[in-house]
Design a protein around this motif. Sequence first.
Motif, PDB file in Angstrom:
ATOM      1  N   GLY A  36       0.817  -1.208   0.000  1.00 27.17           N
ATOM      2  CA  GLY A  36       0.000   0.000   0.000  1.00 27.17           C
ATOM      3  C   GLY A  36       0.848   1.254   0.000  1.00 27.17           C
ATOM      4  O   GLY A  36       0.494   2.258   0.602  1.00 27.17           O
ATOM      5  N   ALA A  37       1.982   1.190  -0.674  1.00 28.40           N
ATOM      6  CA  ALA A  37       2.961   2.273  -0.668  1.00 28.40           C
ATOM      7  C   ALA A  37       2.363   3.618  -1.065  1.00 28.40           C
ATOM      8  O   ALA A  37       2.836   4.658  -0.606  1.00 28.40           O
ATOM      9  CB  ALA A  37       4.131   1.929  -1.586  1.00 28.40           C
ATOM     10  N   ILE A  38       1.338   3.631  -1.873  1.00 27.34           N
ATOM     11  CA  ILE A  38       0.729   4.886  -2.298  1.00 27.34           C
ATOM     12  C   ILE A  38       0.152   5.652  -1.109  1.00 27.34           C
ATOM     13  O   ILE A  38       0.078   6.875  -1.120  1.00 27.34           O
ATOM     14  CB  ILE A  38      -0.344   4.644  -3.393  1.00 27.34           C
ATOM     15  N   GLY A  39      -0.208   4.949  -0.050  1.00 30.98           N
ATOM     16  CA  GLY A  39      -0.758   5.587   1.143  1.00 30.98           C
ATOM     17  C   GLY A  39       0.276   5.928   2.195  1.00 30.98           C
ATOM     18  O   GLY A  39      -0.072   6.286   3.308  1.00 30.98           O
ATOM     19  N   MET A  40       1.557   5.799   1.844  1.00 27.71           N
ATOM     20  CA  MET A  40       2.645   6.109   2.766  1.00 27.71           C
ATOM     21  C   MET A  40       3.464   7.271   2.200  1.00 27.71           C
ATOM     22  O   MET A  40       4.516   7.079   1.616  1.00 27.71           O
ATOM     23  CB  MET A  40       3.562   4.895   2.946  1.00 27.71           C
ATOM     24  N   PRO A  41       2.989   8.492   2.356  1.00 33.18           N
ATOM     25  CA  PRO A  41       3.703   9.627   1.772  1.00 33.18           C
ATOM     26  C   PRO A  41       5.077   9.823   2.420  1.00 33.18           C
ATOM     27  O   PRO A  41       5.278   9.475   3.589  1.00 33.18           O
ATOM     28  CB  PRO A  41       2.787  10.813   2.056  1.00 33.18           C
ATOM     29  N   GLU A  42       5.995  10.358   1.662  1.00 34.80           N
ATOM     30  CA  GLU A  42       7.355  10.579   2.169  1.00 34.80           C
ATOM     31  C   GLU A  42       7.376  11.461   3.410  1.00 34.80           C
ATOM     32  O   GLU A  42       8.299  11.376   4.211  1.00 34.80           O
ATOM     33  CB  GLU A  42       8.243  11.161   1.074  1.00 34.80           C
ATOM     34  N   SER A  43       6.373  12.287   3.587  1.00 28.24           N
ATOM     35  CA  SER A  43       6.318  13.134   4.787  1.00 28.24           C
ATOM     36  C   SER A  43       6.129  12.298   6.062  1.00 28.24           C
ATOM     37  O   SER A  43       6.370  12.798   7.163  1.00 28.24           O
ATOM     38  CB  SER A  43       5.192  14.157   4.665  1.00 28.24           C
ATOM     39  N   GLN A  44       5.725  11.044   5.907  1.00 28.07           N
ATOM     40  CA  GLN A  44       5.552  10.161   7.060  1.00 28.07           C
ATOM     41  C   GLN A  44       6.673   9.126   7.168  1.00 28.07           C
ATOM     42  O   GLN A  44       6.553   8.171   7.919  1.00 28.07           O
ATOM     43  CB  GLN A  44       4.198   9.464   7.002  1.00 28.07           C
ATOM     44  N   TRP A  45       7.760   9.320   6.443  1.00 27.29           N
ATOM     45  CA  TRP A  45       8.916   8.443   6.549  1.00 27.29           C
ATOM     46  C   TRP A  45       9.895   9.050   7.541  1.00 27.29           C
ATOM     47  O   TRP A  45      10.077  10.259   7.600  1.00 27.29           O
ATOM     48  CB  TRP A  45       9.621   8.285   5.216  1.00 27.29           C
ATOM     49  N   ALA A  46      10.534   8.204   8.308  1.00 27.49           N
ATOM     50  CA  ALA A  46      11.561   8.649   9.246  1.00 27.49           C
ATOM     51  C   ALA A  46      12.869   7.959   8.873  1.00 27.49           C
ATOM     52  O   ALA A  46      12.939   6.736   8.830  1.00 27.49           O
ATOM     53  CB  ALA A  46      11.172   8.310  10.670  1.00 27.49           C
ATOM     54  N   GLU A  47      13.869   8.762   8.610  1.00 28.83           N
ATOM     55  CA  GLU A  47      15.174   8.225   8.231  1.00 28.83           C
ATOM     56  C   GLU A  47      15.997   7.831   9.459  1.00 28.83           C
ATOM     57  O   GLU A  47      16.890   7.006   9.370  1.00 28.83           O
ATOM     58  CB  GLU A  47      15.922   9.280   7.411  1.00 28.83           C
ATOM     59  N   ASP A  48      15.696   8.443  10.590  1.00 26.38           N
ATOM     60  CA  ASP A  48      16.461   8.185  11.805  1.00 26.38           C
ATOM     61  C   ASP A  48      15.539   8.298  13.017  1.00 26.38           C
ATOM     62  O   ASP A  48      14.424   8.799  12.920  1.00 26.38           O
ATOM     63  CB  ASP A  48      17.600   9.203  11.918  1.00 26.38           C
ATOM     64  N   TYR A  49      16.022   7.841  14.151  1.00 28.19           N
ATOM     65  CA  TYR A  49      15.266   7.947  15.386  1.00 28.19           C
ATOM     66  C   TYR A  49      15.414   9.354  15.961  1.00 28.19           C
ATOM     67  O   TYR A  49      16.383  10.051  15.675  1.00 28.19           O
ATOM     68  CB  TYR A  49      15.751   6.912  16.395  1.00 28.19           C
ATOM     69  N   PRO A  50      14.480   9.798  16.786  1.00 26.59           N
ATOM     70  CA  PRO A  50      14.578  11.138  17.373  1.00 26.59           C
ATOM     71  C   PRO A  50      15.738  11.240  18.364  1.00 26.59           C
ATOM     72  O   PRO A  50      16.142  10.243  18.965  1.00 26.59           O
ATOM     73  CB  PRO A  50      13.233  11.324  18.072  1.00 26.59           C
ATOM     74  N   LEU A  51      16.246  12.456  18.513  1.00 25.02           N
ATOM     75  CA  LEU A  51      17.337  12.694  19.459  1.00 25.02           C
ATOM     76  C   LEU A  51      16.810  12.719  20.888  1.00 25.02           C
ATOM     77  O   LEU A  51      15.711  13.214  21.150  1.00 25.02           O
ATOM     78  CB  LEU A  51      18.025  14.016  19.152  1.00 25.02           C
ATOM     79  N   PHE A  52      17.600  12.182  21.800  1.00 24.92           N
ATOM     80  CA  PHE A  52      17.278  12.208  23.217  1.00 24.92           C
ATOM     81  C   PHE A  52      17.129  13.654  23.654  1.00 24.92           C
ATOM     82  O   PHE A  52      17.895  14.485  23.210  1.00 24.92           O
ATOM     83  CB  PHE A  52      18.394  11.505  24.008  1.00 24.92           C
ATOM     84  N   PRO A  53      16.148  14.047  24.410  1.00 26.96           N
ATOM     85  CA  PRO A  53      15.265  13.282  25.262  1.00 26.96           C
ATOM     86  C   PRO A  53      13.977  12.813  24.576  1.00 26.96           C
ATOM     87  O   PRO A  53      13.146  12.161  25.199  1.00 26.96           O
ATOM     88  CB  PRO A  53      14.939  14.233  26.396  1.00 26.96           C
ATOM     89  N   ASN A  54      13.764  13.167  23.314  1.00 28.08           N
ATOM     90  CA  ASN A  54      12.591  12.657  22.596  1.00 28.08           C
ATOM     91  C   ASN A  54      12.758  11.165  22.358  1.00 28.08           C
ATOM     92  O   ASN A  54      13.881  10.672  22.245  1.00 28.08           O
ATOM     93  CB  ASN A  54      12.412  13.389  21.272  1.00 28.08           C
ATOM     94  N   ARG A  55      11.642  10.466  22.273  1.00 35.18           N
ATOM     95  CA  ARG A  55      11.676   9.016  22.097  1.00 35.18           C
ATOM     96  C   ARG A  55      10.663   8.591  21.056  1.00 35.18           C
ATOM     97  O   ARG A  55       9.721   9.318  20.756  1.00 35.18           O
ATOM     98  CB  ARG A  55      11.350   8.311  23.408  1.00 35.18           C
ATOM     99  N   ALA A  56      10.873   7.403  20.535  1.00 39.82           N
ATOM    100  CA  ALA A  56       9.924   6.815  19.594  1.00 39.82           C
ATOM    101  C   ALA A  56       9.594   5.406  20.062  1.00 39.82           C
ATOM    102  O   ALA A  56      10.463   4.688  20.554  1.00 39.82           O
ATOM    103  CB  ALA A  56      10.517   6.762  18.193  1.00 39.82           C
ATOM    104  N   ILE A  57       8.346   5.029  19.910  1.00 44.62           N
ATOM    105  CA  ILE A  57       7.947   3.638  20.142  1.00 44.62           C
ATOM    106  C   ILE A  57       7.955   2.980  18.775  1.00 44.62           C
ATOM    107  O   ILE A  57       7.255   3.408  17.865  1.00 44.62           O
ATOM    108  CB  ILE A  57       6.551   3.550  20.768  1.00 44.62           C
ATOM    109  N   VAL A  58       8.777   1.955  18.628  1.00 42.27           N
ATOM    110  CA  VAL A  58       8.906   1.252  17.347  1.00 42.27           C
ATOM    111  C   VAL A  58       8.128  -0.053  17.447  1.00 42.27           C
ATOM    112  O   VAL A  58       8.436  -0.909  18.276  1.00 42.27           O
ATOM    113  CB  VAL A  58      10.386   0.985  17.005  1.00 42.27           C
TER     114      VAL A  58
END
Length: 72
Positions: A36-58
């Motif tokens: 369903g790649a058409i529904g995954m716009p590049e604006s919602q892609w993350a190339e890297d994890y957020p910098l500390f102190p921000n966090r991401a749940i993967v």
Amino acid sequence: YAATPLIFFETLYYRPQNIPVFLYNPKLQMPPRYTGAIGMPESQWAEDYPLFPNRAIVIAENGSFRLISKLR
């Protein structure tokens, strides 16, 4: 973050409405069409994890998750 394109839409469905969802895509490659790649716009892609102190749940395909942040 959705760990793979296969879990992206499920993650969108079950998340709280005020939480953004990103596809972890470190090489910025177009996901396969069958995911369903058409529904995954590049604006919602993350190339890297957020910098500390921000966090991401993967979220992984098997339902497991990890809490990740990147140190500088």
